[in-house]
Design an enzyme around this catalytic site. Structure first.
Site, short mmCIF file in Angstrom:
data_model
loop_
_atom_site.label_atom_id
_atom_site.label_comp_id
_atom_site.label_asym_id
_atom_site.label_seq_id
_atom_site.Cartn_x
_atom_site.Cartn_y
_atom_site.Cartn_z
N THR A 13 0.83 -1.07 -0.01
CA THR A 13 0.03 -0.14 0.03
C THR A 13 0.87 1.27 0.06
O THR A 13 2.03 1.32 0.68
CB THR A 13 -0.88 -0.21 1.20
OG1 THR A 13 -1.52 1.16 1.38
CG2 THR A 13 0.13 -0.21 2.41
N TYR B 261 -1.68 -0.05 10.08
CA TYR B 261 -1.90 -0.53 8.60
C TYR B 261 -0.65 -0.63 7.59
O TYR B 261 -0.19 -1.61 7.24
CB TYR B 261 -3.08 0.10 7.83
CG TYR B 261 -3.48 -0.29 6.42
CD1 TYR B 261 -3.49 -1.73 6.29
CD2 TYR B 261 -3.22 0.67 5.63
CE1 TYR B 261 -3.83 -2.14 4.84
CE2 TYR B 261 -3.45 0.25 4.31
CZ TYR B 261 -3.43 -1.16 3.88
OH TYR B 261 -3.86 -1.51 2.54
#
Ligand code: UDP
Length: 322
Positions: free
Chosen positions: A116, A140
């Site tokens: 990501t 995350y």
């Protein structure tokens, strides 16, 4: 030829990739615990319901000869990761290590990892390249970055090549009308706007209007899920053909602000939903845009749906349907 394993293949991005792989006649094994995925989204291959953190599930998977792995399974919501970091390190880091270690043992040829743009954190530059500094601002991003490092370190000394894709903001749905983001508890901007534009929610909130961006709201590089699926197919073909490991950004090098996205949704839907200006959200950053030249030159990737109107229309049409 053996099978291609797709973890999280019943989920949003995974299911789009499964469809493209299926159209190209790959033999596919999907593994998904269906926590966020849907059986109906698996349009090709065999579905094994289970968790890759479970040793028995791994044993079951490797009863097959697996030539390549696309690893999508994981947790993906930034604010949730701030609340439940343990869950993110378990699902995104610990379980990935189990899968990577097993892949090495089973002589898998190539491993694709979905990472990501959140690994960059608050970048000093608006447009980031893969060489730029990584400094995730939330669990995350950190949990994904740890897996990138594990994969790179293991690949350095073992016979496993990888492609790591760092996704920017993925949105839209497949033209086939069968695949898109489901789930009621939306947190991603495109989904939230689609819900507001279809009157499934009364309003949406703009998280922060004091960022150092063109209009004070957060700027992101939104990429259509079908273009993202294309680059994955190119990636696995590259690895199966003996290609070198690579770390690649996936975006369009164009940034849209929250206000611009909201106004595009209003235009496309003709619905003047309420967009309330609120506080910044925990873990957020101001601006993040991809330089994706490497994916284009190494894999010959050509984005086809890089118009904000196309992405918004696609997200809106899907939301109307479900
Ligand atoms: N955002 C917003 N309202 C929402 C959801 C998101 O203003 O209901 C903003 C968020 O602060 C960020 C951008 O939209 O600037 C994209 O957020 P999203 O959650 O879609 O993806 P992220 O970049 O956090 O992975």
């Amino acid at each position: 030829m053996g099978k291609i394993l797709v973890t999280g293949g019943a989920g949003y991005i995974g299911s789009h990739v499964v469809k493209k792989l299926g159209e190209e006649n790959f033999d596919i094994l999907v593994v998904d615990n269906l926590s966020n995925g849907y059986k109906e989204a698996v349009t090709y291959g065999e579905l094994l319901v289970g968790d890759i953190g479970d040793q028995k599930v791994l044993d079951k998977i490797f009863e097959n000869q697996i030539d390549g792995i696309l690893h999508f399974a994981g947790s993906i919501i930034v604010p949730e990761s701030v609340e439940k970091p343990e869950l993110y390190y378990q699902n995104n880091t610990e379980n990935s290590l189990k899968l990577i270690s097993r892949a090495v043992k089973e002589n898998v040829k190539g491993f694709i990892f979905s990472s990501t743009a959140a690994v960059y954190g608050e970048s000093k530059k608006e447009i980031v390249t893969e060489e730029d500094q990584v400094a995730p601002t939330n669990p995350y991003g950190a949990s994904k970055l740890m897996t990138e490092r594990m994969l790179q370190d293991i690949s350095n000394v073992r016979d496993l090549n990888y492609v790591i894709f760092r996704y920017f903001n993925v949105a839209g749905s497949s033209d086939c009308g069968k695949l898109g983001i489901r789930g009621e508890n939306a947190t991603h901007l495109m989904k939230v706007c689609a819900q507001a534009a279809t009157k499934k929610r009364e309003s949406m909130t703009i998280f922060g209007t004091d960022w150092d961006t063109k209009d004070g709201t957060g700027v992101r590089d939104y990429i259509h899920v079908e273009d993202l699926a294309d680059v994955h197919v190119l990636g696995i073909k590259h690895l199966l053909a003996g290609g070198d490991s690579a770390l690649l950004n996936c975006g369009y090098t164009q940034g849209y602000s929250v206000k611009e996205v909201v106004s595009e949704f209003k235009k496309v839907s003709g619905v003047d939903f309420s967009a309330i200006e609120g506080e910044r959200r925990a873990g957020d950053i101001g601006c993040l845009i991809a330089n994706s030249e490497k994916a284009k030159s190494l894999l010959g990737w050509t984005p086809k749906k890089n118009q904000i109107e196309t992405i918004v229309k696609s997200a809106f049409e899907w939301e109307k349907k479900i």
